[in-house]
Design a protein around this motif. Structure first.
Motif, PDB file in Angstrom:
ATOM      1  N   THR A 140       0.865  -1.177  -0.114  1.00 38.36           N
ATOM      2  CA  THR A 140       0.115   0.081   0.120  1.00 38.36           C
ATOM      3  C   THR A 140       0.798   1.004   0.044  1.00 38.36           C
ATOM      4  OG1 THR A 140      -1.712  -1.054   1.236  1.00 38.36           O
ATOM      5  CG2 THR A 140      -1.922   1.166   1.273  1.00 38.36           C
ATOM      6  N   LEU A 141       2.077   1.328   0.873  1.00 38.01           N
ATOM      7  CA  LEU A 141       2.691   2.457   0.930  1.00 38.01           C
ATOM      8  C   LEU A 141       3.705   2.493  -0.151  1.00 38.01           C
ATOM      9  CD1 LEU A 141       3.092   2.113   4.975  1.00 38.01           C
ATOM     10  CD2 LEU A 141       1.945   4.084   3.457  1.00 38.01           C
ATOM     11  N   ASP A 142       3.863   1.367  -0.816  1.00 32.42           N
ATOM     12  CA  ASP A 142       4.727   1.690  -2.105  1.00 32.42           C
ATOM     13  C   ASP A 142       4.060   2.258  -3.308  1.00 32.42           C
ATOM     14  OD1 ASP A 142       7.215   1.093  -3.447  1.00 32.42           O
ATOM     15  OD2 ASP A 142       6.125  -0.881  -4.226  1.00 32.42           O
ATOM     16  N   VAL A 143       2.814   2.087  -3.076  1.00 33.60           N
ATOM     17  CA  VAL A 143       2.076   3.031  -4.317  1.00 33.60           C
ATOM     18  C   VAL A 143       1.154   4.297  -4.137  1.00 33.60           C
ATOM     19  CG1 VAL A 143       1.910   0.865  -5.505  1.00 33.60           C
ATOM     20  CG2 VAL A 143      -0.078   1.343  -4.137  1.00 33.60           C
ATOM     21  N   GLY A 144       1.049   4.312  -2.630  1.00 29.87           N
ATOM     22  CA  GLY A 144      -0.131   5.260  -2.313  1.00 29.87           C
ATOM     23  C   GLY A 144       0.400   6.397  -1.220  1.00 29.87           C
ATOM     24  N   PRO A 145      -0.110   7.443  -0.997  1.00 29.07           N
ATOM     25  CA  PRO A 145       0.328   8.451   0.086  1.00 29.07           C
ATOM     26  C   PRO A 145       0.144   8.075   1.396  1.00 29.07           C
ATOM     27  CG  PRO A 145      -1.595   9.136  -0.937  1.00 29.07           C
ATOM     28  CD  PRO A 145      -1.184   8.183  -1.926  1.00 29.07           C
ATOM     29  N   ALA A 146       0.719   8.360   2.648  1.00 29.42           N
ATOM     30  CA  ALA A 146       0.719   7.653   4.031  1.00 29.42           C
ATOM     31  C   ALA A 146      -0.051   8.657   4.800  1.00 29.42           C
ATOM     32  CB  ALA A 146       2.171   7.496   4.473  1.00 29.42           C
ATOM     33  N   ASP A 147      -0.256   9.833   4.129  1.00 33.72           N
ATOM     34  CA  ASP A 147      -0.802  10.913   5.302  1.00 33.72           C
ATOM     35  C   ASP A 147      -1.920  10.325   5.847  1.00 33.72           C
ATOM     36  OD1 ASP A 147      -2.063  10.946   2.891  1.00 33.72           O
ATOM     37  OD2 ASP A 147      -2.473  13.143   3.012  1.00 33.72           O
ATOM     38  N   LYS A 148      -3.048   9.625   5.194  1.00 35.06           N
ATOM     39  CA  LYS A 148      -4.345   9.316   5.848  1.00 35.06           C
ATOM     40  C   LYS A 148      -4.029   8.310   6.660  1.00 35.06           C
ATOM     41  CE  LYS A 148      -7.116  11.320   2.218  1.00 35.06           C
ATOM     42  NZ  LYS A 148      -8.032  10.733   1.206  1.00 35.06           N
ATOM     43  N   LEU A 149      -3.271   7.286   6.325  1.00 34.24           N
ATOM     44  CA  LEU A 149      -2.851   6.070   7.395  1.00 34.24           C
ATOM     45  C   LEU A 149      -2.365   6.670   8.649  1.00 34.24           C
ATOM     46  CD1 LEU A 149      -2.622   3.148   8.206  1.00 34.24           C
ATOM     47  CD2 LEU A 149      -0.526   3.022   6.610  1.00 34.24           C
ATOM     48  N   VAL A 150      -1.316   7.616   8.515  1.00 32.12           N
ATOM     49  CA  VAL A 150      -0.760   8.031   9.667  1.00 32.12           C
ATOM     50  C   VAL A 150      -1.875   8.615  10.568  1.00 32.12           C
ATOM     51  CG1 VAL A 150       0.885   9.727  10.678  1.00 32.12           C
ATOM     52  CG2 VAL A 150       1.437   8.111   8.814  1.00 32.12           C
ATOM     53  N   ALA A 151      -2.709   9.618  10.058  1.00 30.83           N
ATOM     54  CA  ALA A 151      -3.678  10.124  10.869  1.00 30.83           C
ATOM     55  C   ALA A 151      -4.709   9.080  11.226  1.00 30.83           C
ATOM     56  CB  ALA A 151      -4.454  11.384   9.833  1.00 30.83           C
ATOM     57  N   PHE A 152      -4.872   8.049  10.618  1.00 35.97           N
ATOM     58  CA  PHE A 152      -6.112   7.067  11.342  1.00 35.97           C
ATOM     59  C   PHE A 152      -5.355   6.367  12.200  1.00 35.97           C
ATOM     60  CE2 PHE A 152      -7.469   2.758  11.408  1.00 35.97           C
ATOM     61  CZ  PHE A 152      -8.654   2.900  11.847  1.00 35.97           C
ATOM     62  N   LEU A 153      -3.995   6.230  12.195  1.00 34.18           N
ATOM     63  CA  LEU A 153      -3.444   5.415  13.323  1.00 34.18           C
ATOM     64  C   LEU A 153      -3.429   6.333  14.634  1.00 34.18           C
ATOM     65  CD1 LEU A 153      -0.423   3.793  11.366  1.00 34.18           C
ATOM     66  CD2 LEU A 153      -2.388   2.767  12.451  1.00 34.18           C
ATOM     67  N   GLU A 154      -2.957   7.533  14.388  1.00 36.47           N
ATOM     68  CA  GLU A 154      -3.021   8.511  15.517  1.00 36.47           C
ATOM     69  C   GLU A 154      -4.486   8.795  16.321  1.00 36.47           C
ATOM     70  OE1 GLU A 154      -2.134  13.219  16.181  1.00 36.47           O
ATOM     71  OE2 GLU A 154      -1.671  12.321  14.439  1.00 36.47           O
ATOM     72  N   SER A 155      -5.399   9.083  15.464  1.00 37.40           N
ATOM     73  CA  SER A 155      -6.822   9.270  15.880  1.00 37.40           C
ATOM     74  C   SER A 155      -7.431   8.008  16.439  1.00 37.40           C
ATOM     75  CB  SER A 155      -7.619   9.636  14.897  1.00 37.40           C
ATOM     76  OG  SER A 155      -7.870   8.689  13.718  1.00 37.40           O
ATOM     77  N   SER A 156      -6.887   6.721  15.889  1.00 34.76           N
ATOM     78  CA  SER A 156      -7.562   5.608  16.715  1.00 34.76           C
ATOM     79  C   SER A 156      -6.926   5.224  18.016  1.00 34.76           C
ATOM     80  CB  SER A 156      -7.236   4.387  15.705  1.00 34.76           C
ATOM     81  OG  SER A 156      -8.139   4.444  14.532  1.00 34.76           O
ATOM     82  N   LEU A 157      -5.720   5.385  18.297  1.00 33.34           N
ATOM     83  CA  LEU A 157      -4.825   5.326  19.298  1.00 33.34           C
ATOM     84  C   LEU A 157      -5.233   6.318  20.559  1.00 33.34           C
ATOM     85  CD1 LEU A 157      -2.672   3.594  20.771  1.00 33.34           C
ATOM     86  CD2 LEU A 157      -0.820   4.804  19.631  1.00 33.34           C
ATOM     87  N   ALA A 158      -5.395   7.414  19.906  1.00 29.24           N
ATOM     88  CA  ALA A 158      -5.931   8.453  20.867  1.00 29.24           C
ATOM     89  C   ALA A 158      -6.974   8.257  21.318  1.00 29.24           C
ATOM     90  CB  ALA A 158      -5.777   9.802  20.319  1.00 29.24           C
ATOM     91  N   THR A 159      -7.995   7.699  20.693  1.00 25.15           N
ATOM     92  CA  THR A 159      -9.516   7.495  20.842  1.00 25.15           C
ATOM     93  C   THR A 159      -9.356   6.068  22.052  1.00 25.15           C
ATOM     94  OG1 THR A 159     -10.463   8.213  18.715  1.00 25.15           O
ATOM     95  CG2 THR A 159     -11.844   6.628  20.160  1.00 25.15           C
ATOM     96  N   ALA A 160      -8.523   5.291  21.627  1.00 27.45           N
ATOM     97  CA  ALA A 160      -8.365   3.971  22.646  1.00 27.45           C
ATOM     98  C   ALA A 160      -8.001   4.724  23.934  1.00 27.45           C
ATOM     99  CB  ALA A 160      -7.651   3.020  21.979  1.00 27.45           C
ATOM    100  N   LEU A 161      -7.036   5.430  23.932  1.00 24.27           N
ATOM    101  CA  LEU A 161      -6.743   6.093  25.255  1.00 24.27           C
ATOM    102  C   LEU A 161      -7.555   6.695  25.868  1.00 24.27           C
ATOM    103  CD1 LEU A 161      -3.035   6.654  24.117  1.00 24.27           C
ATOM    104  CD2 LEU A 161      -3.644   5.040  25.871  1.00 24.27           C
ATOM    105  N   ALA A 162      -8.544   7.547  25.447  1.00 27.67           N
ATOM    106  CA  ALA A 162      -9.397   8.390  25.963  1.00 27.67           C
ATOM    107  C   ALA A 162     -10.603   7.861  26.497  1.00 27.67           C
ATOM    108  CB  ALA A 162      -9.629   9.382  24.997  1.00 27.67           C
ATOM    109  N   GLU A 163     -10.847   6.781  25.753  1.00 25.22           N
ATOM    110  CA  GLU A 163     -12.470   6.125  26.574  1.00 25.22           C
ATOM    111  C   GLU A 163     -12.340   4.722  26.325  1.00 25.22           C
ATOM    112  OE1 GLU A 163     -15.308   7.263  23.483  1.00 25.22           O
ATOM    113  OE2 GLU A 163     -14.589   9.469  23.570  1.00 25.22           O
TER     114      GLU A 163
END
Length: 250
Positions: A128-151
């Protein structure tokens, strides 16, 4: 690469993902995209003798991540067609080898399947990261982890991959390790990225789980392992997470 979209939903994200995927890779079998009306339908891939199926909800298909979700699933299809060990190895077999004769908590046994999926995702996202941009994946990983920690508990968004179905501290720490391993494997973020602070918080909530050790296990997965090498990696990470005690398994 033949992609056919069935059901109500847009076609552009899937065709755009196909065009991007074809710049470096291809699929031998046609792909049926089945857009489901159930908003909670998770995105997943099915493999058959003469075609692949991408199942996705309307809400995911119309989201800003639709193209990236499709790329990720196309990558899983490619790994399957390659007969890559990560997509051929039976998870049940590896878990049995790792935990036979041991007593293991049911929740940890369930988590072992999620960890096995993380290992598959590492190999899919190498493509996936060989052909597409990474910005949305990184943002998803960050938001998911933040949500898991918060709630706790939390219903994670059913898009890309669910980092955790509920905020159990132990598996959240492993999920943090997975996120760090993926971004470091592809050099996606700087050392001061927020993911590192979130991972440190996840680790502090789960003192029995070493985020650094699990990150190293995920990050160091060999690019082209043979069947035996991959099985050993999966058995080892299963034992590291849920080794259990030396008595009859539950």
């Amino acid at each position: 690469m033949d992609v056919r979209v069935l059901g109500r939903g847009p076609t552009d994200p899937f065709l755009s993902a196909r065009d991007l995927f074809e710049t470096e890779y291809d699929l031998s079998l046609p792909v049926e995209v089945r857009v489901r009306t159930d908003p909670d339908e998770r995105t997943y891939t099915g493999h058959y003798a003469d075609h692949h199926v991408l199942n996705i909800s309307v809400s995911a298909a119309t989201s800003a991540m639709a193209r990236e979700l499709s790329l990720h699933e196309f990558a899983h299809m490619h790994r399957y067609e390659q007969a890559h060990p990560s997509h051929m190895q039976s998870t049940e077999e590896a878990i049995y080898l790792a935990l036979a004769g041991r007593s293991v908590e049911r929740r940890k046994l369930t988590h072992c399947y999620q960890i096995a999926n993380h290992m598959k995702d590492i190999y899919a996202d190498d493509i996936t990261l060989d052909v597409g941009p990474a910005d949305k994946l990184v943002a998803f990983l960050e938001s998911s982890l933040a949500t898991a920690l918060a709630e706790r508990p939390v219903s994670a968004p059913r898009a890309w991959r669910r980092l955790t179905p509920a905020s159990d501290p132990d598996i959240t720490a492993v999920n943090a390790a997975f996120a760090l391993a993926l971004v470091e494997r592809h050099d996606l973020v700087d050392d001061d990225h927020r993911l590192y602070d979130l991972a440190a918080a996840a680790g502090s909530d789960a003192p029995a789980v070493s985020v650094e050790q699990f990150k190293a296990r995920f990050e160091s997965l060999a690019d082209d392992p043979d069947e035996s090498e991959y099985r050993k990696s999966l058995v080892d990470v299963t034992r590291a997470y849920a080794g259990g005690t030396e008595q009859a398994a539950d």
